[in-house]
Each structure stands twice: as structure tokens, then as C-alpha cells.
Write a protein that holds these residues in place. Sequence first.
Motif, PDB file in Angstrom:
ATOM      1  N   LEU A  63      57.795  42.754  45.549  1.00 23.15           N
ATOM      2  CA  LEU A  63      58.806  41.860  44.986  1.00 23.15           C
ATOM      3  C   LEU A  63      60.046  42.634  44.564  1.00 23.15           C
ATOM      4  O   LEU A  63      61.176  42.162  44.727  1.00 23.15           O
ATOM      5  CB  LEU A  63      58.216  41.105  43.787  1.00 23.15           C
ATOM      6  N   SER A 112      64.066  42.226  45.626  1.00 17.03           N
ATOM      7  CA  SER A 112      65.149  42.165  44.644  1.00 17.03           C
ATOM      8  C   SER A 112      66.192  43.250  44.914  1.00 17.03           C
ATOM      9  O   SER A 112      67.400  43.010  44.855  1.00 17.03           O
ATOM     10  CB  SER A 112      64.584  42.323  43.231  1.00 17.03           C
ATOM     11  N   TYR A 118      53.967  43.915  42.742  1.00 18.46           N
ATOM     12  CA  TYR A 118      55.241  44.076  42.040  1.00 18.46           C
ATOM     13  C   TYR A 118      56.207  44.914  42.874  1.00 18.46           C
ATOM     14  O   TYR A 118      57.402  44.619  42.954  1.00 18.46           O
ATOM     15  CB  TYR A 118      55.007  44.736  40.685  1.00 18.46           C
ATOM     16  N   TRP A 132      60.016  37.566  36.425  1.00 15.92           N
ATOM     17  CA  TRP A 132      61.024  37.370  37.472  1.00 15.92           C
ATOM     18  C   TRP A 132      62.388  37.899  37.015  1.00 15.92           C
ATOM     19  O   TRP A 132      63.123  38.500  37.806  1.00 15.92           O
ATOM     20  CB  TRP A 132      61.131  35.893  37.842  1.00 15.92           C
ATOM     21  N   ARG A 133      62.714  37.669  35.732  1.00 14.07           N
ATOM     22  CA  ARG A 133      63.993  38.189  35.208  1.00 14.07           C
ATOM     23  C   ARG A 133      63.996  39.716  35.227  1.00 14.07           C
ATOM     24  O   ARG A 133      65.004  40.350  35.569  1.00 14.07           O
ATOM     25  CB  ARG A 133      64.231  37.669  33.783  1.00 14.07           C
TER      26      ARG A 133
END
Length: 303
Positions: free
Chosen positions: A197, A201, A194, A63-64
Motif C-alpha cells: 500500500l 501511495s 503495508y 490510510w492517512r
Amino acid sequence: MTTLAFLLLLISAFVHAGWNFICKRQCPTQLFFLLTSVVGFVLLSPLLLYHWSRMAEIPASVWRRLLAAGFFMALYYIALAGAYRVGDLSVIYPLARALPILLVTFMSFLLGRGDDIGRLAILGILLVAAGCFLLPMRRFGGWRLRNYMNAGCALALLAAVGTTGYTIIDDLALAELRAPPARLFGPMEAAFLYQGLQAFSTMLWQGLGMLLVRDARGDRGSAAFARQWKSALIAGVGIYLAYGLALTAMAYVSDVSYVAAFRQLSIPIGAAAGILLLKEPCYGPRVVGVITILAGLLLVGLG
């Protein structure tokens, strides 16, 4: 390489060059690329919803990295938008595609991983550097510092920094998602999940950028939205379709380096679109530079 893989990569190259052509023709704003990220997120949202119950299993480190990758992706879009507003497609597109190879190589040596780079790849990297040097020149022997000290080249370099950043971070994050013993997702599944996501972001960082930059707000932003939203939707589909085709092609090649090499077919396609369709100048050094970069990137991919 199978015929199917070649066709998938060829279509991917045309699609990639195509969405860049659309962007250049629109003189894109931040809002334009925010819309492309929204399109990508919407397209991949069914996969995210399907795996919603497993999101908690994704490690905090991933997540980071997703947050950091989104920042670099947003940086890439912001810089690319600026570069296309002031520079030629036949210069900016090859630079933005090729410079990350040089920057990733530099980072590899900096991180002590230079031994993994073969001699053929090093030769290819030198050719890429030579091609990038030729691109902004108008004639052979006519070297001028002002050819390189301009907003277009600076923004193309910044876009390459963004590409380098999210490429390195993506590699680390995907390796963790696919790593045993947990192996949360299969290779293709992890890549598309990914990507969805990462699109979210990127949207967050782009939204923050719009709050800080005036051209994305007010009357100017509204006028840009009214003029560009249809093209942004098409470009958004193109961005994620091009990458999806490349991911699919990976299943039909014996070595993934072939995919990396053949994806660079988009460079001469994009340069040709700028010269033939947008009527940009066809300087000799520009043509030779594009060919040199393409040869270098093929050597990097195959080396």
C-alpha cells in the motif's frame, strides 16, 4: 542470532548496497525511482488482491498515515536521485543511511521519549555524528565549511529527512494494524501488506512530482526511460527484496535490535563499491568516517 538469520541479513545488506550502486551508476531521474515503486507495487499486488475484501476494515487513521508515509518516501527518492547525480556513492550512501538515526533520536527527545534511549545507544549516536562529520573531509585537519555546504550533502540530508518521516509514520501505522483487540493482520502479513500500500501511495506522490519537475517529461524524460528502465526494474526488485529478507530474519532472532544492527553492514559494502568499482577517491577521513558510523550504528542497534 541463528546462522540462517545472519545469512539472510548478510544477503539483505549486499542487495541494499547493490541497488544503491545501480542507482548511482545510472545518475537516476525521478522516473527511475517511479519505476522502482511500480515494481514494488506489482510484486506485492497478489497479497493486496488476496486481502482486497478486508481493505475496508483498515482504520481511516492508517490510510492517512499511508498517504503521509508515501509523501516522505517520495521525498526520499527525489532527494536520493539528486544526491547521486552530484555526489559520490561512498559519501552519499553512508550519510543517507546514518543521518536518520540522528534525526529519529532528535525526534524521540522532542516527543518526550528520550528515556527509552540507553547509554550505549547514546554513545553509538555520538559516534554516528562523528563519522558523518568526517565523511566529506579530504584530509584530517583539513576542515573546510565548503566540504559540507554543497548540493550532495544537502540532498543526502533531505533524503534522511524523508527516511525519518516514513520510518516514524510506518511504526505508528503498523502498530495500529497489529494492535489488539482487532489485530487485523499478523506481524509479517501486516508488514508486507503495508509495504504494498505504501508503494502505491509513493507512486501517487512521485507522479505529482513528475508533473512539477521538467526533467521527467518530454524528450529528456523519454531518453532517460529508454536508458534506465532495465536498471530500474532490477533496483525495484532489490529495494523490496532487501526489506523482505530483513523482515524474514526477524523471525529467527531473539531480539529485533540485532536485525537493526546487522542491516548496517550495507554501509561499508556500499562505500567499498563506490571506491573500488566506481573509482571514487579513497580519502583517509572517508574510510575512518565509514568505520566510525558502522561502529556507532552497531552500538545503537545493540543498545
